[in-house]
Design a protein around this motif. Structure first.
Motif, short mmCIF file in Angstrom:
data_model
loop_
_atom_site.label_atom_id
_atom_site.label_comp_id
_atom_site.label_asym_id
_atom_site.label_seq_id
_atom_site.Cartn_x
_atom_site.Cartn_y
_atom_site.Cartn_z
N UNK A 95 -4.21 -22.01 44.52
CA UNK A 95 -3.88 -23.03 45.51
C UNK A 95 -2.37 -23.20 45.55
N UNK A 96 -1.88 -23.66 46.67
CA UNK A 96 -0.51 -24.17 46.66
C UNK A 96 -0.53 -25.54 45.99
N UNK A 97 0.63 -26.03 45.60
CA UNK A 97 0.67 -27.34 44.95
C UNK A 97 0.10 -28.42 45.86
N UNK A 98 0.41 -28.32 47.16
CA UNK A 98 -0.09 -29.32 48.12
C UNK A 98 -1.60 -29.23 48.26
N UNK A 99 -2.14 -28.02 48.26
CA UNK A 99 -3.59 -27.83 48.39
C UNK A 99 -4.32 -28.39 47.17
N UNK A 100 -3.76 -28.14 45.98
CA UNK A 100 -4.44 -28.64 44.78
C UNK A 100 -4.32 -30.16 44.69
N UNK A 101 -3.20 -30.70 45.13
CA UNK A 101 -3.04 -32.15 45.16
C UNK A 101 -4.09 -32.77 46.08
N UNK A 102 -4.33 -32.14 47.21
CA UNK A 102 -5.34 -32.63 48.15
C UNK A 102 -6.74 -32.52 47.55
N UNK A 103 -7.01 -31.43 46.83
CA UNK A 103 -8.31 -31.25 46.18
C UNK A 103 -8.56 -32.35 45.15
N UNK A 104 -7.55 -32.64 44.35
CA UNK A 104 -7.68 -33.71 43.36
C UNK A 104 -7.97 -35.04 44.04
N UNK A 105 -7.26 -35.32 45.14
CA UNK A 105 -7.47 -36.58 45.86
C UNK A 105 -8.90 -36.67 46.39
N UNK A 106 -9.40 -35.57 46.94
CA UNK A 106 -10.76 -35.55 47.47
C UNK A 106 -11.78 -35.82 46.37
N UNK A 107 -11.48 -35.38 45.15
CA UNK A 107 -12.42 -35.52 44.03
C UNK A 107 -12.24 -36.85 43.28
#
Length: 544
Positions: A19-31
């Motif tokens: 993931x890009x850092x932004x994508x993984x940040x978004x994944x964490x937020x979703x979870x």
């Protein structure tokens, strides 16, 4: 919130994609998590060079992820990856099973009566044929530390001990002995020491000194021995060096001693479910038998699954969405809560796994459904009921008084609700027993030992800190004080107090007297026998 540090590359490898850092940040937020920080550190590695080995260094990227304090299953790489993979529907939530050895001989742990004096409970289990790598071993140790700091309350409630089962022999005995009678080689120590010598040594240790107080004043210390008299551990302080686990360990005996049996069961379940993935039979845990002093036999780990039923309409109403029952069941399944719609088409049956000790009430299930749906996907809407918010009468009165006291020329002070014992006793001429104060059980500083029972010390301290300011100083405070009250469920009650101080080279009583009269006038309280009166104080706080 606990923070879990994971290596980015290792995490992406376990997730099966990058993931890009932004994508993984978004994944964490979703979870329902938060990517708090991205840092790097130097890691020493060994590289092959010719026919020898040379040390090198490499930069590794670390993700520091904030995890909710009650999600013990996300405190390690294994649980985090498993949760994210189930959430993204790449895998199904595993089914954890408790098995018995082929020869039906369970490892047994006997608890003696002496442990009741210090730490009465214990649970145990075995991870059989486990394979450790450097990363898995570090994660295993780190999870224990995270649990010790979190649910174990710095080992006061539960202490975890892990041992190489191939170096010891069961059955095991959990007992308690006078410290002078305990001698063993503790973890990472070069020689045998008595328990008293170890405690003296650890009082100076930056890491271990935080746990010494748990048992140092007890008449006996808890200890665990194997069949041959080898001392495995002295919980909650230290394990023995003899049974320490290494990268080559294949069978791990886990024991948790505790003052709270429920917490011990949760801790044991979390450890074995997180790392049973690496056993020869994944997600299976070998049971152990614990025999109580009265002969009662218990099998651990429990690995208990339970089922709850909830209406889809109720869930939709509480979240503010309009999803079908099957859609809600799918959302919950993504949160590792396997769910399906019952035959009536309206009720959802939710299975709570042993990893989700945080699911206690229906609201916890609703919260997971909301997280899986996505808070940003919930549409804003006006409430269906029309309400007008009002201040509590006490707070409204307090605000009105603050304005009038300020208009009278007094400056408002806001002081700490906690203070030292001396502040509310010796310094104002009151004995500690008469102060009726609520004490802090483990204060971090001498300035915050009790909850204040009067506002006067705070104002006097404020004046002392502002003696260089031009005189006069006219201060007031309207805040709560705390008094012990056994009739309350929390053992204390709050009282709203008002205190004012006038400080000058030649102070006159008429200033405070005038302020009091003004306050009584505002409160519509008349002077006299049926209203308020000014009388001389008999306490030692006020000097004539």
């Amino acid at each position: 919130m606990p923070t879990v540090s994971v290596k980015r590359d290792q995490l992406y490898e376990a997730l099966g994609r990058t993931y890009t850092d932004e994508e993984f940040d978004e994944l964490c937020f979703e979870f329902g998590l938060e990517l708090d920080e991205i840092t790097s550190e130097r890691e020493i590695i060994s590289k092959e060079k010719g026919d020898g080995k040379a040390d090198g260094a490499s930069d590794i990227i670390l993700f520091k992820i904030d995890v909710p304090a009650n999600r013990y299953d996300l405190l390690c790489m294994e649980g985090l990856v498993r949760g994210l993979q189930v959430f993204k529907e790449r895998i199904e939530a595993p089914r954890y099973t408790r098995i018995t050895p082929a020869d039906c001989e369970l490892q047994r742990l006997f608890i003696t009566e002496e442990t009741a004096l210090v730490r009465p409970h214990a649970v145990a289990a075995v991870l059989r044929n486990i394979t450790f790598t450097k990363e898995r071993y570090e994660s295993f140790i780190d999870l224990q530390e995270k649990l010790h700091q979190n649910i174990c309350r710095r080992r006061t409630l539960v202490a975890i001990g892990t041992h190489d089962l191939d170096t010891i022999s069961g059955p095991f005995v959990y007992t308690a002995k006078p410290p002078a009678n305990i001698t063993f080689k503790a973890l990472n120590q070069s020689k045998e020491l008595t328990a008293l010598e170890l405690m003296e040594l650890y009082r100076m240790d930056s890491h271990m000194k935080h746990f010494v107080h748990i048992i140092e004043d007890k008449p006996v210390y808890p200890v665990i021995y194997d069949r041959n008299g080898v001392l495995l551990s002295m919980p909650p302080i230290i394990n023995g060096n003899h049974s320490k686990i290494t990268l080559n360990t294949r069978n791990v005996f886990i024991e948790c001693t505790a003052t709270d049996l429920t917490k011990a069961k949760i801790v044991l379940d979390i450890i074995v479910t997180m790392f049973s993935e690496y056993c020869a039979k994944p997600f299976s845990v070998e049971a152990a038998e614990v025999i109580q002093p009265d002969g009662t036999r218990c099998i651990y780990p429990e690995l208990k699954y339970r089922k709850e039923t909830m209406g889809a309409e109720t869930m939709n109403c509480k979240i503010g969405i309009s999803e079908t029952p099957s859609s809600l069941a799918k959302l919950l399944t993504r949160m590792c809560l396997n769910s399906h719609v019952l035959d009536d088409g309206k009720q959802i049956e939710i299975e709570i796994p042993p990893t989700r000790a945080d699911i206690i009430q229906a609201c916890d299930i609703v919260e997971d459904a909301a997280v899986a749906f996505g808070y940003n996907n919930i549409k804003m809407a006006f409430p269906k009921t029309y309400t007008i918010a009002n201040q509590l009468p006490l707070n409204k009165l307090t605000e009105l008084l603050r304005q009038d006291l300020a208009a009278a020329g007094f400056t408002e002070a806001l002081t700490f609700a906690l203070c030292s014992v001396d502040d509310i006793s010796d310094k104002i001429g009151i004995s500690v027993s008469d102060a009726n104060a609520a004490h802090i059980s483990n204060p971090k500083t001498a300035e915050f030992q009790v909850a204040r029972t009067t506002l006067l010390p705070g104002l006097l301290k404020t004046i002392a800190a502002n003696r260089k300011m031009p005189l006069p100083l006219k201060l007031f405070e309207i805040s709560d004080v705390v008094l012990k009250d056994s009739s309350k469920d929390v053992g204390a009650r709050n009282h709203r107090h008002l205190c004012a101080v006038y400080y000058n080279k030649n102070p006159g009583f008429e200033v405070i007297h005038g302020l009091l009269d003004r306050i009584m006038q505002l409160l519509a309280v008349s002077p006299g026998e049926m209203g308020y009166q000014i009388r001389a104080s008999k306490g030692k706080t006020i000097h004539d």
